[in-house]
Design a protein around this motif. Structure first.
Motif, PDB file in Angstrom:
ATOM      1  N   ASP A   2     134.956  -0.313  84.414  1.00 24.07           N
ATOM      2  CA  ASP A   2     134.740   0.305  83.102  1.00 24.07           C
ATOM      3  C   ASP A   2     135.548   1.593  82.989  1.00 24.07           C
ATOM      4  O   ASP A   2     135.499   2.450  83.876  1.00 24.07           O
ATOM      5  CB  ASP A   2     133.258   0.622  82.903  1.00 24.07           C
ATOM      6  CG  ASP A   2     132.419  -0.631  82.709  1.00 24.07           C
ATOM      7  OD1 ASP A   2     133.003  -1.693  82.433  1.00 24.07           O
ATOM      8  OD2 ASP A   2     131.187  -0.538  82.826  1.00 24.07           O
ATOM      9  N   ILE A   5     138.850   6.316  77.839  1.00 29.80           N
ATOM     10  CA  ILE A   5     140.159   6.895  77.537  1.00 29.80           C
ATOM     11  C   ILE A   5     139.971   8.081  76.600  1.00 29.80           C
ATOM     12  O   ILE A   5     139.329   7.948  75.555  1.00 29.80           O
ATOM     13  CB  ILE A   5     141.078   5.854  76.869  1.00 29.80           C
ATOM     14  CG1 ILE A   5     141.345   4.685  77.828  1.00 29.80           C
ATOM     15  CG2 ILE A   5     142.383   6.503  76.409  1.00 29.80           C
ATOM     16  CD1 ILE A   5     142.087   3.521  77.185  1.00 29.80           C
ATOM     17  N   ARG A  13     146.317   6.849  73.122  1.00 31.46           N
ATOM     18  CA  ARG A  13     145.126   6.040  73.452  1.00 31.46           C
ATOM     19  C   ARG A  13     145.463   4.556  73.367  1.00 31.46           C
ATOM     20  O   ARG A  13     145.079   3.781  74.248  1.00 31.46           O
ATOM     21  CB  ARG A  13     143.959   6.372  72.522  1.00 31.46           C
ATOM     22  CG  ARG A  13     143.333   7.731  72.763  1.00 31.46           C
ATOM     23  CD  ARG A  13     141.981   7.895  72.070  1.00 31.46           C
ATOM     24  NE  ARG A  13     141.978   7.517  70.669  1.00 31.46           N
ATOM     25  CZ  ARG A  13     142.321   8.318  69.658  1.00 31.46           C
ATOM     26  NH1 ARG A  13     142.731   9.561  69.904  1.00 31.46           N
ATOM     27  NH2 ARG A  13     142.254   7.895  68.404  1.00 31.46           N
ATOM     28  N   ASP A  14     146.168   4.166  72.303  1.00 28.15           N
ATOM     29  CA  ASP A  14     146.556   2.758  72.136  1.00 28.15           C
ATOM     30  C   ASP A  14     147.417   2.286  73.303  1.00 28.15           C
ATOM     31  O   ASP A  14     147.210   1.193  73.837  1.00 28.15           O
ATOM     32  CB  ASP A  14     147.328   2.554  70.826  1.00 28.15           C
ATOM     33  CG  ASP A  14     146.459   2.716  69.591  1.00 28.15           C
ATOM     34  OD1 ASP A  14     145.215   2.729  69.714  1.00 28.15           O
ATOM     35  OD2 ASP A  14     147.032   2.827  68.485  1.00 28.15           O
ATOM     36  N   ARG A  17     145.305   1.960  76.415  1.00 26.80           N
ATOM     37  CA  ARG A  17     144.429   0.795  76.288  1.00 26.80           C
ATOM     38  C   ARG A  17     145.201  -0.492  76.555  1.00 26.80           C
ATOM     39  O   ARG A  17     144.733  -1.369  77.289  1.00 26.80           O
ATOM     40  CB  ARG A  17     143.781   0.737  74.905  1.00 26.80           C
ATOM     41  CG  ARG A  17     142.819  -0.440  74.766  1.00 26.80           C
ATOM     42  CD  ARG A  17     142.165  -0.620  73.407  1.00 26.80           C
ATOM     43  NE  ARG A  17     142.240   0.464  72.475  1.00 26.80           N
ATOM     44  CZ  ARG A  17     143.165   0.555  71.490  1.00 26.80           C
ATOM     45  NH1 ARG A  17     144.081  -0.372  71.339  1.00 26.80           N
ATOM     46  NH2 ARG A  17     143.145   1.580  70.668  1.00 26.80           N
ATOM     47  N   GLU A  18     146.401  -0.606  75.972  1.00 25.80           N
ATOM     48  CA  GLU A  18     147.219  -1.814  76.172  1.00 25.80           C
ATOM     49  C   GLU A  18     147.552  -2.022  77.647  1.00 25.80           C
ATOM     50  O   GLU A  18     147.561  -3.144  78.135  1.00 25.80           O
ATOM     51  CB  GLU A  18     148.513  -1.721  75.355  1.00 25.80           C
ATOM     52  CG  GLU A  18     148.288  -1.921  73.875  1.00 25.80           C
ATOM     53  CD  GLU A  18     149.552  -1.672  73.052  1.00 25.80           C
ATOM     54  OE1 GLU A  18     150.668  -1.712  73.620  1.00 25.80           O
ATOM     55  OE2 GLU A  18     149.417  -1.418  71.838  1.00 25.80           O
ATOM     56  N   LEU A  20     145.762  -0.926  80.251  1.00 24.16           N
ATOM     57  CA  LEU A  20     144.573  -1.120  81.081  1.00 24.16           C
ATOM     58  C   LEU A  20     143.718  -2.330  80.723  1.00 24.16           C
ATOM     59  O   LEU A  20     143.045  -2.884  81.599  1.00 24.16           O
ATOM     60  CB  LEU A  20     143.697   0.142  81.019  1.00 24.16           C
ATOM     61  CG  LEU A  20     144.305   1.382  81.649  1.00 24.16           C
ATOM     62  CD1 LEU A  20     143.523   2.612  81.230  1.00 24.16           C
ATOM     63  CD2 LEU A  20     144.339   1.252  83.165  1.00 24.16           C
ATOM     64  N   GLU A  21     143.724  -2.763  79.459  1.00 23.82           N
ATOM     65  CA  GLU A  21     142.722  -3.747  79.028  1.00 23.82           C
ATOM     66  C   GLU A  21     142.878  -5.133  79.647  1.00 23.82           C
ATOM     67  O   GLU A  21     141.910  -5.890  79.666  1.00 23.82           O
ATOM     68  CB  GLU A  21     142.657  -3.829  77.499  1.00 23.82           C
ATOM     69  CG  GLU A  21     143.881  -4.380  76.835  1.00 23.82           C
ATOM     70  CD  GLU A  21     143.809  -4.284  75.309  1.00 23.82           C
ATOM     71  OE1 GLU A  21     142.765  -3.880  74.772  1.00 23.82           O
ATOM     72  OE2 GLU A  21     144.811  -4.600  74.669  1.00 23.82           O
ATOM     73  N   HIS A  24     140.945  -4.224  83.028  1.00 20.00           N
ATOM     74  CA  HIS A  24     139.768  -3.361  83.016  1.00 20.00           C
ATOM     75  C   HIS A  24     139.048  -3.430  81.674  1.00 20.00           C
ATOM     76  O   HIS A  24     139.633  -3.787  80.654  1.00 20.00           O
ATOM     77  CB  HIS A  24     140.163  -1.909  83.330  1.00 20.00           C
ATOM     78  CG  HIS A  24     140.915  -1.781  84.622  1.00 20.00           C
ATOM     79  ND1 HIS A  24     140.299  -1.876  85.841  1.00 20.00           N
ATOM     80  CD2 HIS A  24     142.228  -1.605  84.876  1.00 20.00           C
ATOM     81  CE1 HIS A  24     141.208  -1.756  86.793  1.00 20.00           C
ATOM     82  NE2 HIS A  24     142.388  -1.595  86.232  1.00 20.00           N
ATOM     83  N   ASN A  25     137.782  -3.027  81.660  1.00 24.15           N
ATOM     84  CA  ASN A  25     136.956  -3.018  80.461  1.00 24.15           C
ATOM     85  C   ASN A  25     136.954  -1.614  79.857  1.00 24.15           C
ATOM     86  O   ASN A  25     136.463  -0.675  80.476  1.00 24.15           O
ATOM     87  CB  ASN A  25     135.522  -3.438  80.836  1.00 24.15           C
ATOM     88  CG  ASN A  25     134.598  -3.445  79.655  1.00 24.15           C
ATOM     89  OD1 ASN A  25     134.984  -3.832  78.550  1.00 24.15           O
ATOM     90  ND2 ASN A  25     133.368  -3.016  79.871  1.00 24.15           N
ATOM     91  N   ILE A  26     137.514  -1.481  78.646  1.00 25.54           N
ATOM     92  CA  ILE A  26     137.539  -0.180  77.977  1.00 25.54           C
ATOM     93  C   ILE A  26     136.181   0.020  77.294  1.00 25.54           C
ATOM     94  O   ILE A  26     135.845  -0.695  76.357  1.00 25.54           O
ATOM     95  CB  ILE A  26     138.679  -0.102  76.924  1.00 25.54           C
ATOM     96  CG1 ILE A  26     140.025  -0.544  77.511  1.00 25.54           C
ATOM     97  CG2 ILE A  26     138.750   1.304  76.332  1.00 25.54           C
ATOM     98  CD1 ILE A  26     140.511   0.226  78.709  1.00 25.54           C
ATOM     99  N   GLU A  29     136.638   5.358  73.686  1.00 30.68           N
ATOM    100  CA  GLU A  29     137.814   6.192  73.486  1.00 30.68           C
ATOM    101  C   GLU A  29     137.363   7.466  72.778  1.00 30.68           C
ATOM    102  O   GLU A  29     136.571   7.403  71.847  1.00 30.68           O
ATOM    103  CB  GLU A  29     138.854   5.469  72.630  1.00 30.68           C
ATOM    104  CG  GLU A  29     139.447   4.259  73.309  1.00 30.68           C
ATOM    105  CD  GLU A  29     140.532   3.598  72.479  1.00 30.68           C
ATOM    106  OE1 GLU A  29     141.160   4.276  71.632  1.00 30.68           O
ATOM    107  OE2 GLU A  29     140.753   2.394  72.682  1.00 30.68           O
TER     108      GLU A  29
END
Length: 118
Positions: A2, A5, A13-14, A17-18, A20-21, A24-26, A29
């Protein structure tokens, strides 16, 4: 794993996220340190990515607060190359590592893997 960000830039942030997702589970933010501390308390992520320079409460203050609340917190600072002095303050506040902007997928994932491997 988990992940939280935190960055005042929606673009950053975007991008993070791109990267890591896929693996991983975002869980949240945040745009500033106040939101980051609140989300950290709610979500209890395994790792928090924290921008250093943000309005309202910067990443160093937020990291200090998070590590006071949870001494086992894992925080990775997001920094520009010219923020070397602030990185020293971040480590004092309890940060476990850092990544530099602009984010590169390989270096972000390497940092996560090195921190989580112990």
């Amino acid at each position: 794993m988990d992940v939280l960000i935190t960055d005042d830039s929606g673009f950053m942030r975007d991008l993070l996220r791109e990267i890591l997702e896929e693996e991983h589970n975002i869980v949240g933010e945040a745009e500033n340190g106040v939101e980051a501390v609140e989300l950290y308390q709610q979500e209890q992520p395994d790792i928090a990515f924290m921008d250093i320079v943000m309005p309202i409460k910067d990443g160093i203050e937020a990291t200090d607060e998070i590590t006071d609340l949870d001494p086992d917190a894992t925080v990775v600072m997001c920094t520009s190359v010219e923020q070397a002095e602030q990185m020293k303050d971040s480590i004092k506040a309890g940060a476990d590592g850092y990544i530099t902007k602009p984010f590169q997928k390989e270096s972000v994932l390497e940092e996560v893997n090195s921190i989580t491997a112990g």
